[in-house]
Design an enzyme around this catalytic site. Structure first.
Site, PDB file in Angstrom:
ATOM      1  N   ASP A 309     107.015 105.323  74.643  1.00  0.00           N
ATOM      2  CA  ASP A 309     105.753 105.833  74.123  1.00  0.00           C
ATOM      3  C   ASP A 309     105.989 107.003  73.172  1.00  0.00           C
ATOM      4  O   ASP A 309     106.964 107.747  73.299  1.00  0.00           O
ATOM      5  CB  ASP A 309     104.894 106.284  75.315  1.00  0.00           C
ATOM      6  CG  ASP A 309     103.549 106.815  74.903  1.00  0.00           C
ATOM      7  OD1 ASP A 309     102.738 106.029  74.386  1.00  0.00           O
ATOM      8  OD2 ASP A 309     103.293 108.025  75.096  1.00  0.00           O
ATOM      9  N   HIS A 313     106.857 111.333  67.895  1.00  0.00           N
ATOM     10  CA  HIS A 313     106.514 112.716  68.211  1.00  0.00           C
ATOM     11  C   HIS A 313     107.677 113.468  68.847  1.00  0.00           C
ATOM     12  O   HIS A 313     107.487 114.574  69.372  1.00  0.00           O
ATOM     13  CB  HIS A 313     105.284 112.745  69.115  1.00  0.00           C
ATOM     14  CG  HIS A 313     104.091 112.075  68.498  1.00  0.00           C
ATOM     15  ND1 HIS A 313     103.412 112.613  67.429  1.00  0.00           N
ATOM     16  CD2 HIS A 313     103.499 110.881  68.755  1.00  0.00           C
ATOM     17  CE1 HIS A 313     102.431 111.793  67.076  1.00  0.00           C
ATOM     18  NE2 HIS A 313     102.474 110.738  67.855  1.00  0.00           N
ATOM     19  N   GLU A 343     107.503 103.130  70.206  1.00  0.00           N
ATOM     20  CA  GLU A 343     106.166 103.085  69.605  1.00  0.00           C
ATOM     21  C   GLU A 343     106.106 104.088  68.464  1.00  0.00           C
ATOM     22  O   GLU A 343     106.104 105.298  68.687  1.00  0.00           O
ATOM     23  CB  GLU A 343     105.094 103.425  70.650  1.00  0.00           C
ATOM     24  CG  GLU A 343     103.692 103.396  70.067  1.00  0.00           C
ATOM     25  CD  GLU A 343     102.735 104.391  70.698  1.00  0.00           C
ATOM     26  OE1 GLU A 343     101.522 104.172  70.600  1.00  0.00           O
ATOM     27  OE2 GLU A 343     103.208 105.408  71.259  1.00  0.00           O
TER      28      GLU A 343
END
Length: 608
Positions: A309, A313, A343
């Protein structure tokens, strides 16, 4: 049926054939072969466990006393736990396997903060992304023993399981004394350096700390980062000081503490993701901590891969250490084809490819494929939109052969479902056209290069009203009014009743496409070569080529019949149909006539 009875029932059918591979194979044969399959051989079924099947109502409240704002269970609210669990998923493996899936991507199952959010804006951690304990199964979903039973049952069937993992953030526990806003504004590195308290005019702190760039990501440098009050005065509320596991996660030094991301610039990797505590992934203690955490899940359960996930970031150096460590851990566990995909929520193939070249991801979720198919089939773009997508496969590390491992999808739990995109882009069209466009999109999903990912419920015609909570319907009988008023695609049912039928049009279409892919190795491993595209809706054709064999796939994205000569290999002169209508003989060496009705597809195999 009790949870134990459901588990026993599922294990009793563990000797069924391995997801369409080797009909008649025993469980022993299936178990011996599934590890050898390459990632591109799989058909993946993505499940949010809370919304799939409730095998044990006893765990609906996760063992937490109090009301919905304590335990998080409210099956009438789309933002709270609904009761789905691991026992329920295990009891439905026959259904998933009948669809043609060979692997399950399981949404996060780690222990979450049950409820968070400001008064009046609360929701629960039913989705699994608000983790407090990275070592345990959330009690709303079951136990580690039940997870092991699920993994063992899948492996006995010759199926794989990919765990959804998170390293970017934890649940929202950390607060800022000097911020009452929601969200707290992001405070940048230049304005709030690590070496000043509360801004460039503040008192000196963290003497000798040289920053967190790649050249200084070592233990000696980070030992000098002692004071966390460089941007905000971060603290943990009373009663939550030891709320995270492993214990090192309770140390504020291992978080960025700079306020909410603005989704631009440096805040993409340094900012809190909608308030969630953003980990200082540049810190070597954090890197090793997550290698230990998720390596243990490989050791303990023998899972077959990770979907990661919020990959974009996290800083590249983290992935450059983490990914090879996980692959090595899996290899040592006897898992040679461990599939890691990140992702990276972006429709630009160049951005996606960067994460395979710089961050060194083996592969990433193909958001570019999703975008192109939505434009060409839900929307009104020409088929050259698809041609450009596949042309840019050369950008990925390893080029077009590496693109075979890109997990492709049509919609998901964040952006929404493909049927919703069709209805939004083409308001007022009839139910039959919606169904045809959704089926055509699935044809591209299964027949083009990549690893097809089915979002649970799409096979039942789920559409929804948008993304996020609006795309997370229940497969069991739902009590959410905004779900139950939806018109399902190809079905007269609603989500107010359970939806596990195998005779609906979309279920049958997907199962048929999975069978085509299973039976034709070129559709899984073959080179993809675009043969025909245009600047308007209409014909799109491509070949899948493997070991001298050619399979020609043609789709018509338009509302009128199409007819055209299509380039093929000169040696491919006689054709047989695997789906749709095929001209039996090429018009001339290197050219075959393709004719398709509106919104249809064909699969033609060249005879030796």
């Amino acid at each position: 049926m009790s949870a134990i009875a459901r588990i026993g029932s599922a294990l009793a059918v563990a000797g069924l054939l391995a997801a369409g591979y080797a009909p008649g194979a025993s469980a022993q044969e299936a178990g011996a072969s599934y590890r050898e399959r390459l990632p591109q051989d799989e058909v993946v079924y993505f499940v949010l466990p809370d919304r799939f099947a409730n095998g044990s109502p006893d765990n609906d409240r996760g063992g937490v006393a109090g009301g919905r704002l304590q335990h998080g269970f409210d099956p009438t609210h789309k933002g709270f736990y609904h009761g789905g669990d691991l026992a329920g998923l295990l009891s439905r493996l026959d259904y998933i396997q009948a669809l043609g899936a060979t692997a399950i991507w399981l949404g996060p199952i780690y222990k979450n903060k049950p409820v968070q959010g400001r008064p009046g804006r609360e929701s629960s951690g039913y989705h699994g992304y608000w983790i407090t304990d990275f070592t345990q199964v959330d009690p709303h979903f079951g136990t580690r023993e039940e997870f092991k039973a699920l993994v063992d049952a899948l492996h006995a069937r010759g199926m794989k399981i990919y765990l959804d993992i998170i390293t970017n953030h934890t649940a929202d526990v950390i607060k800022y004394r000097d911020c009452d806003a929601d969200p707290c504004p992001y405070r940048a590195l230049a304005d709030y350096p690590y070496t000043r308290r509360g801004g460039i005019d503040g008192a000196p702190i963290n003497d000798g700390f040289l920053g967190d760039d790649a050249a200084h990501q070592d233990a000696a440098n980070f030992a000098r980062l002692r004071d966390v009050d460089y941007a905000y005065q971060a603290y943990v509320p009373d009663g939550e000081q030891d709320s995270k596991t492993p214990a090192w996660l309770n140390d504020l030094r291992y978080y960025h503490n700079r306020g909410d991301s603005t989704w631009k610039g440096e805040s993409v990797t340094y900012g809190d993701f909608s308030g969630l505590d953003d980990l200082l992934t540049e810190h070597p203690r954090v890197v090793q901590g997550f290698i230990d955490i998720f390596g243990q899940w490989i050791d303990d359960f023998g899972v077959d891969g990770f979907r990661i996930d919020t990959a974009r970031h996290v800083n590249p150096e983290f992935w450059q250490a983490f990914v090879p460590a996980m692959l090595a851990r899996a290899k040592a566990r006897g898992i040679p084809n461990f599939h890691i995909f990140g992702e990276v929520y972006d429709p630009d193939p160049g951005v996606l490819a960067r994460f395979t070249r710089v961050d060194r991801y083996p592969t990433v979720l193909d958001f570019a494929f999703q975008s192109a198919v939505a434009d060409a089939i839900a929307g009104k773009a020409g088929t050259d939109r698809l041609e450009r997508l596949f042309f840019l496969d050369a950008d990925y590390e390893g080029g077009p052969p590496a693109a075979l491992q890109l997990p492709t999808f049509l919609g998901n739990h964040d952006m929404g479902r493909f049927a919703h995109f069709v209805r939004k882009a083409r308001p007022g069209i009839g139910a039959d056209e919606v169904l045809k466009r959704v089926e055509l999109a699935h044809a591209l999903l299964f027949l083009a290069r990549g690893v097809p990912v089915i979002y649970y419920g799409d096979e039942q015609g789920f559409a929804g009203d948008g993304g996020d909570q609006d795309a997370r319907q229940d497969m069991f009988a739902s009590q959410v009014a905004s779900y139950n008023d939806d018109a399902l695609v190809g079905s007269m049912q609603t989500t107010a009743v359970e939806n596990f039928a195998s005779d609906g049009p979309l279920f049958r279409t997907i199962a048929r496409l999975a069978g085509l892919r299973r039976d034709d190795p070129s559709l899984r491993r073959g080179e993809m070569r675009v043969r025909y595209a245009g600047d308007a809706p209409g014909l799109f054709a491509f070949s899948r080529l493997l070991d001298g064999a050619e399979t020609l796939v043609a789709v018509n994205t338009g509302d009128k019949p199409v007819s055209a000569q299509v380039l093929v290999d000169a040696g491919s002169q006689r054709w047989e149909s695997a789906a749709g209508s095929c001209t039996p003989t090429s018009s001339a060496p290197g050219s075959v006539r393709v004719e398709l009705p509106p919104l249809s597809y064909s699969v033609c195999r060249a005879k030796p």
